[in-house]
Design an enzyme around this catalytic site. Structure first.
Site, PDB file in Angstrom:
ATOM      1  N   SER A 146       4.991   1.680  -5.850  1.00 20.19           N
ATOM      2  CA  SER A 146       3.627   1.188  -6.130  1.00 20.19           C
ATOM      3  C   SER A 146       3.543   0.669  -7.552  1.00 20.19           C
ATOM      4  O   SER A 146       4.562   0.389  -8.185  1.00 20.19           O
ATOM      5  CB  SER A 146       2.622   2.323  -5.936  1.00 20.19           C
ATOM      6  OG  SER A 146       2.797   3.308  -6.938  1.00 20.19           O
TER       7      SER A 146
ATOM      8  N   HIS B 127      -0.293  -0.221  -0.424  1.00 21.94           N
ATOM      9  CA  HIS B 127       1.126  -0.440  -0.698  1.00 21.94           C
ATOM     10  C   HIS B 127       1.665  -1.558   0.189  1.00 21.94           C
ATOM     11  O   HIS B 127       1.260  -1.702   1.341  1.00 21.94           O
ATOM     12  CB  HIS B 127       1.932   0.829  -0.383  1.00 21.94           C
ATOM     13  CG  HIS B 127       1.445   2.058  -1.069  1.00 21.94           C
ATOM     14  ND1 HIS B 127       0.396   2.812  -0.582  1.00 21.94           N
ATOM     15  CD2 HIS B 127       1.852   2.663  -2.206  1.00 21.94           C
ATOM     16  CE1 HIS B 127       0.197   3.834  -1.390  1.00 21.94           C
ATOM     17  NE2 HIS B 127       1.059   3.771  -2.386  1.00 21.94           N
TER      18      HIS B 127
ATOM     19  N   GLU C 277       2.920  -0.702   3.688  1.00 17.76           N
ATOM     20  CA  GLU C 277       1.961  -0.506   4.784  1.00 17.76           C
ATOM     21  C   GLU C 277       1.789  -1.790   5.600  1.00 17.76           C
ATOM     22  O   GLU C 277       1.175  -1.752   6.671  1.00 17.76           O
ATOM     23  CB  GLU C 277       0.602  -0.086   4.217  1.00 17.76           C
ATOM     24  CG  GLU C 277       0.618   1.269   3.535  1.00 17.76           C
ATOM     25  CD  GLU C 277      -0.729   1.576   2.903  1.00 17.76           C
ATOM     26  OE1 GLU C 277      -1.657   1.956   3.630  1.00 17.76           O
ATOM     27  OE2 GLU C 277      -0.844   1.416   1.674  1.00 17.76           O
TER      28      GLU C 277
ATOM     29  N   SER D 147      -0.500   9.314  -5.108  1.00 21.71           N
ATOM     30  CA  SER D 147      -0.398  10.352  -4.070  1.00 21.71           C
ATOM     31  C   SER D 147      -0.714  11.728  -4.618  1.00 21.71           C
ATOM     32  O   SER D 147      -0.109  12.158  -5.599  1.00 21.71           O
ATOM     33  CB  SER D 147       1.021  10.467  -3.508  1.00 21.71           C
ATOM     34  OG  SER D 147       1.630   9.236  -3.367  1.00 21.71           O
TER      35      SER D 147
ATOM     36  N   HIS E 108      -4.280   9.525   1.524  1.00 20.56           N
ATOM     37  CA  HIS E 108      -4.946   8.512   0.695  1.00 20.56           C
ATOM     38  C   HIS E 108      -6.342   8.292   1.259  1.00 20.56           C
ATOM     39  O   HIS E 108      -6.513   7.795   2.368  1.00 20.56           O
ATOM     40  CB  HIS E 108      -4.165   7.195   0.703  1.00 20.56           C
ATOM     41  CG  HIS E 108      -2.969   7.217  -0.195  1.00 20.56           C
ATOM     42  ND1 HIS E 108      -2.931   6.569  -1.401  1.00 20.56           N
ATOM     43  CD2 HIS E 108      -1.790   7.840  -0.063  1.00 20.56           C
ATOM     44  CE1 HIS E 108      -1.761   6.784  -1.981  1.00 20.56           C
ATOM     45  NE2 HIS E 108      -1.042   7.548  -1.175  1.00 20.56           N
TER      46      HIS E 108
ATOM     47  N   ASN F 190      10.232  14.357  -7.828  1.00 19.88           N
ATOM     48  CA  ASN F 190      11.544  14.758  -7.281  1.00 19.88           C
ATOM     49  C   ASN F 190      12.610  14.029  -8.066  1.00 19.88           C
ATOM     50  O   ASN F 190      12.317  13.016  -8.707  1.00 19.88           O
ATOM     51  CB  ASN F 190      11.627  14.322  -5.801  1.00 19.88           C
ATOM     52  CG  ASN F 190      11.370  12.830  -5.637  1.00 19.88           C
ATOM     53  OD1 ASN F 190      10.209  12.390  -5.662  1.00 19.88           O
ATOM     54  ND2 ASN F 190      12.418  12.047  -5.501  1.00 19.88           N
TER      55      ASN F 190
ATOM     56  N   HIS G 201       8.712  13.335   2.005  1.00 23.32           N
ATOM     57  CA  HIS G 201       7.345  13.171   1.526  1.00 23.32           C
ATOM     58  C   HIS G 201       6.729  14.542   1.213  1.00 23.32           C
ATOM     59  O   HIS G 201       5.904  14.659   0.315  1.00 23.32           O
ATOM     60  CB  HIS G 201       6.517  12.414   2.570  1.00 23.32           C
ATOM     61  CG  HIS G 201       5.132  12.098   2.102  1.00 23.32           C
ATOM     62  ND1 HIS G 201       4.881  11.311   0.996  1.00 23.32           N
ATOM     63  CD2 HIS G 201       3.920  12.466   2.565  1.00 23.32           C
ATOM     64  CE1 HIS G 201       3.571  11.217   0.808  1.00 23.32           C
ATOM     65  NE2 HIS G 201       2.967  11.907   1.740  1.00 23.32           N
TER      66      HIS G 201
HETATM   67  N1  HPA Z   1      11.649   7.025  -4.523  1.00 21.84           N
HETATM   68  C1  HPA Z   1      10.660   6.142  -4.290  1.00 21.84           C
HETATM   69  N2  HPA Z   1       9.383   6.457  -4.345  1.00 21.84           N
HETATM   70  C2  HPA Z   1       9.061   7.724  -4.638  1.00 21.84           C
HETATM   71  C3  HPA Z   1      10.038   8.695  -4.893  1.00 21.84           C
HETATM   72  C4  HPA Z   1      11.399   8.322  -4.841  1.00 21.84           C
HETATM   73  O1  HPA Z   1      12.326   9.132  -5.055  1.00 21.84           O
HETATM   74  N3  HPA Z   1       9.376   9.858  -5.163  1.00 21.84           N
HETATM   75  C5  HPA Z   1       8.050   9.586  -5.076  1.00 21.84           C
HETATM   76  N4  HPA Z   1       7.856   8.291  -4.764  1.00 21.84           N
END
Ligand code: HPA
Length: 272
Positions: free
Chosen positions: A212, A83, A86, A30, A61, A235, A247
């Site tokens: 993924s 993924h 999806e 991403s 994407h 994050n 997101h």
């Molecule tokens: N959890 C799952 N998938 C993710 C996260 C998360 O905190 N951050 C980015 N993709």
């Protein structure tokens, strides 16, 4: 899926790229599609034009293969991946990996965005994936084994190649001075995890979590490819900070560090 389905897709790609032999396939996670800017002699092939290829449904994407050279090294990149969340079967989601193998590509770099579970991590850090947890998810190798690609019961004691991982670690260190090596926990998504799930994953030994990479890594390992993986910690995982995950936060961090990511990948393809 049968061997001929993979072969038909590989033949189509071959017809578009002539005698270019990409040294490595890179799956762009991403927000990491920025690598596109650095290709010379770029050939783009839309997924929808490749026989048997799935088509990406996620916003952000792009859904195309990029083939060209980066600083003189022939590279193939997937801009947009598939993924499980999806709705694809894992057989479909990992279809491209075996197509790359049939094209003669033996090295794979998997990239992704993930949530940090290890409390020493911060948003914006990069982690080399040294191992994964996925025993609570379906295997991409479920179903009839395709002996042409690998054995029924493939070993997974060293999925991520040590030499490639060391190289990634050194490059992350060079560009960020905050390198990490860790275990990636694969979750099926699409909902983010609960705080209880993250606490459980931490006890199980996970350092980061995402949706993924692991299906592709298993399929690539099965067919004997050299696999490497790098995760951008976009994050801190659920429950660590007092805010809801979104997101937007993931995209924002990926966007902030995309040029660092690009430098790491560019050096990587030159040095391996
Ligand atoms: N959890 C799952 N998938 C993710 C996260 C998360 O905190 N951050 C980015 N993709």
């Amino acid at each position: 899926m049968e061997l001929k389905d993979y072969q038909t897709a590989a033949d189509y790609i071959r017809s578009k790229i002539g005698n270019i032999n990409p040294k490595i396939a890179i799956i762009l996670g991403s927000g990491l599609g920025v690598l596109t800017e650095d290709f010379e002699n770029l050939i783009k092939i839309k997924y929808q034009d490749i026989p048997g290829f799935p088509v990406s449904t996620v916003a952000g994407h792009a859904g195309e293969l990029l083939i060209g050279t980066i600083d003189g090294v022939p590279v193939l990149a997937m801009n947009g991946r598939f993924h499980y969340y999806e709705g694809y079967s894992l057989e479909t989601a990992t279809f491209p990996i075996r197509v790359f193998k049939l094209l003669g590509i033996n090295d794979l770099l998997l990239t992704n965005a993930s949530g940090g579970i290890n409390l020493d991590y911060q948003a914006g850090d990069f982690m080399v994936i040294t191992d994964h947890l996925s025993f609570f998810a379906e295997s991409a190798l479920r179903g009839k084994n395709m002996d042409e690609f690998g054995p029924r019961f493939p070993g997974m004691s060293q999925v991520y190649d040590k030499e490639l991982s060391e190289k990634l670690f050194d490059l992350i260190n060079k560009y960020t001075q905050r390198p990490h090596k860790g275990v990636y926990a694969y979750m099926k998504g699409p909902a983010y995890e609960t705080p209880a799930e993250i606490r459980a994953l931490r006890i199980l030994g996970a350092d980061a979590v995402g949706m993924s990479t692991v299906p592709e890594a298993i399929v690539a390992k099965h067919c004997g490819m050299r696999v490497s993986g790098v995760s951008c910690i976009t994050n801190m995982a659920s429950g660590i900070e007092q805010k809801e995950l979104s997101h937007e936060e993931v995209s924002e961090t990926a966007n902030k560090v995309k040029y660092t990511f690009k430098n790491i990948v560019k050096d990587f393809v030159k040095e391996i």
